[in-house]
Design an enzyme around this catalytic site. Structure first.
Site, PDB file in Angstrom:
ATOM      1  N   GLU A 285      -1.420  -3.378  -1.016  1.00  0.00           N
ATOM      2  CA  GLU A 285      -0.454  -4.273  -1.668  1.00  0.00           C
ATOM      3  C   GLU A 285      -0.864  -5.683  -1.287  1.00  0.00           C
ATOM      4  O   GLU A 285      -0.860  -6.028  -0.103  1.00  0.00           O
ATOM      5  CB  GLU A 285       0.972  -3.974  -1.192  1.00  0.00           C
ATOM      6  CG  GLU A 285       1.443  -2.544  -1.467  1.00  0.00           C
ATOM      7  CD  GLU A 285       1.552  -2.212  -2.946  1.00  0.00           C
ATOM      8  OE1 GLU A 285       1.505  -3.133  -3.783  1.00  0.00           O
ATOM      9  OE2 GLU A 285       1.672  -1.017  -3.268  1.00  0.00           O
ATOM     10  N   CYS A 319       4.876 -12.867  -0.950  1.00  0.00           N
ATOM     11  CA  CYS A 319       3.881 -12.507  -1.968  1.00  0.00           C
ATOM     12  C   CYS A 319       4.469 -12.703  -3.356  1.00  0.00           C
ATOM     13  O   CYS A 319       3.766 -12.908  -4.328  1.00  0.00           O
ATOM     14  CB  CYS A 319       3.453 -11.061  -1.772  1.00  0.00           C
ATOM     15  SG  CYS A 319       4.830  -9.927  -1.790  1.00  0.00           S
TER      16      CYS A 319
END
Ligand SMILES: NC(=O)c1ccc[n+]([C@@H]2O[C@H](COP(=O)([O-])OP(=O)(O)OC[C@H]3O[C@@H](n4cnc5c(N)ncnc54)[C@H](O)[C@@H]3O)[C@@H](O)[C@H]2O)c1
Ligand SMILES: N[C@@H](CCC=O)C(=O)O
Length: 523
Positions: A285, A319
């Site tokens: 990720e 993020c």
């Protein structure tokens, strides 16, 4: 305050004028301050190990504060942890899934019960404000609970199959891989330890976990809850340290699967290097360069609120942070004015304080990156807000404080529209049409989150049909691109932002920690 009675904080919580919640956090802060100076060591097969080289973790909020000292895992610690995890695969993997769920649910309750003190540690550790830190800890617990629920709803992922003969019966059974490595980034030090580790454990894998150096304290608190709730010694091992400890886990042949959360560059190298002798699951990720598109048919107040929250909460170190905005030209000036009004009134201070919205960035290196981005923005465009290294709170406490920054007038191909900065830094540009906005939004190697503001149904559908991102939001004031919650918004990236598109906190996540075995018995 009991779990049941308290106000529940998620990332969509806009404000919390809740006296009980703040009193609870302040009590937690008192407790957490008493924990400062903890010495954290590798924890291998139920034993605290001395480890090797020791480093200190300082608070970005007040750099004179030493939060903890950490003994890095040695090569022997990594070898022994993986060996113990391998030896324990069978007992934990063959434990009834209902028992694994029971133990992990107990850990989740413990995390929720200790949410205030854990959040206070996290505020001092990475600089999240009260709501963000409470959200991170509660998300950790909710991710574990959600994966337990998925096991329950799917009966442990075992199902009867069709028959070809009366005497024959076949079951499809999902089985754990074995030893699972979990590598954690600094910015969600508890949720992104507990989510992957919780998923791997409930699926029956044993786990070796490496925290980010800056977030070691939170991972150690998570480990305390696993230990106390009865996760057996062989099932969970903590290997603190720097990148080299992560590399040792990645290159170990007996690690059967891995979940890495962190930057694109490191994630892609792990993706390429992890599986050597035969295919092994590798979940990466990675970063985001998340766009928001605003059309002339948008509610601009809503858009300004959602964009400001997503760009500047936790100083842009998510993020999912919104770092670029494309606005239809006819509403550009009006939207920019509204964003500026909101962004210039954000309170930057010590994030343990009740009214603080923005704390510091994580470390000196981030401040250097900020200075470079500011210098480039001054040359290539116009800084309309911020651009200053503040370096201290209004009371003069030294920390890594940089001001929220907005830049305009950049060429559309500028690197500030392309590179993930991981800073409170927003680039805004006018566009001629929704089509151009979508084209620019998709013109990125990354595809994590995206936001859209319009009141027009056809435009909304066009956005959904075209946008290349894993987590997308329309007209969301709580966060144009941020703030997913387990079981509500599955969270995972497309393109260079994630490997498989089976998102965390979603319906298809926990299955990734298992492989299918078809079991036919003839009577
Ligand atoms: N997609 C997501 O869900 C998600 C969530 C949070 C953060 N992130 C991303 O994480 C980044 C910020 O976190 P960071 O600065 O901690 O990231 P990072 O990539 O620097 O480090 C992440 C972790 O990997 C370890 N590591 C570094 N090099 C390694 C190597 N070669 N082998 C094995 N392990 C190694 C680090 O020590 C740390 O524990 C941003 O890019 C952000 O977008 C992504
Ligand atoms: N899950 C968080 C982001 C995690 C990444 O840093 C959000 O949805 O904002």
């Amino acid at each position: 305050m009991t779990m049941a009675s308290r106000f529940r904080v998620t990332y969509a919580t806009l404000s919390a004028d809740n006296e009980d919640l703040h009193a609870w956090y302040e009590e937690g802060l008192e407790t957490a301050r008493g924990w400062l100076g903890r010495h954290i060591t590798p924890f291998v097969n139920g034993e605290d190990r001395p480890g090797g080289e020791t480093f200190e973790v300082h608070s970005p909020v007040d750099t004179s504060v030493t939060l903890c000292t950490v003994a890095s895992a040695t090569t022997d610690d990594v070898t022994d942890a993986v060996a113990a995890a391998k030896a324990g695969r069978s007992s934990w993997g063959n434990t009834d899934w209902q028992e694994r769920v029971r133990v992990l649910r107990a850990a989740a309750e413990m995390i929720s019960d200790r949410c205030a003190e854990f959040a206070a540690v996290m505020t001092m550790e990475v600089g999240k404000n009260r709501l963000e830190a409470l959200g991170d800890v509660e998300e950790a617990a909710d991710l574990i609970r959600y994966y337990c629920t998925q096991m329950e709803k799917n009966n442990g992922f075992a199902k009867d199959m069709d028959k070809l003969l009366d005497k024959e019966s076949t079951r499809s059974v999902m089985r754990p891989y074995g030893v699972w490595g979990v590598i954690v980034p600094f910015n969600y030090p508890m949720a992104l330890a507990a989510g992957p580790a919780g998923g791997a454990l409930v699926a029956g894998n044993t786990v070796v976990l490496k925290p980010a150096p800056q977030g070691t304290f939170s991972s150690a608190l998570f480990m305390d809850c696993l230990r106390e709730s009865g996760v057996p010694a062989e099932a969970f091992h903590l290997l603190p340290g720097g990148d080299e400890v992560g590399q040792a886990i990645v290159s170990h042949p007996d690690v059967d699967g891995i979940t890495f959360t962190g930057s694109y560059a490191v994630g892609m190298s792990i993706y390429r290097e992890f599986a050597t002798a035969y295919p092994k699951p590798v979940i990466c990720e990675m970063g985001g360069k998340n766009p928001t598109i605003v059309t002339a048919k948008a509610d601009l107040d809503l858009a300004a609120q959602g964009i400001t929250r997503s760009a500047f909460s936790f100083s842009g170190q998510k993020c999912s942070a919104n770092s670029r905005v494309y606005v239809e030209r006819e509403v550009y000036d009006e939207l920019l004015a509204k964003i500026l009004e909101r962004a210039s009134s954000l309170v930057m201070d010590d994030p343990t304080k009740r009214d603080t919205f923005l704390g510091p960035v994580i470390e000196e290196e981030s401040v250097r990156r900020y200075e470079k981005a500011v210098a480039h923005a001054r040359e290539a465009g116009t800084i309309v807000l911020g651009g200053e290294v503040v370096g201290q709170t209004p009371d003069g406490v030294q920390g890594h404080y940089v001001s929220p920054t907005i830049v305009t007038d950049l060429p559309l191909e500028d690197r500030l529209f392309r590179d993930e900065l991981f800073l409170p830094f927003l680039a805004i540009a006018p566009v001629d049409s929704l089509e151009q906005g979508l084209e620019l939004a998709n013109d990125s190697d990354l595809g994590l989150t995206a936001g859209f503001f319009s009141t027009d149904e056809a435009e909304i559908q066009q956005f959904f049909d075209t946008i290349e991102a894993g987590v997308v939001y329309v007209n969301r004031p709580a966060g144009a691109t941020t703030g997913a919650w387990p079981g509500v918004q599955p969270f995972g990236g497309w393109k260079g932002s994630g490997t498989y598109g089976n998102a965390g906190g979603g319906l298809y996540y926990v299955q990734q920690f298992m492989r299918e075995q078809s079991r036919t018995v003839v009577a």
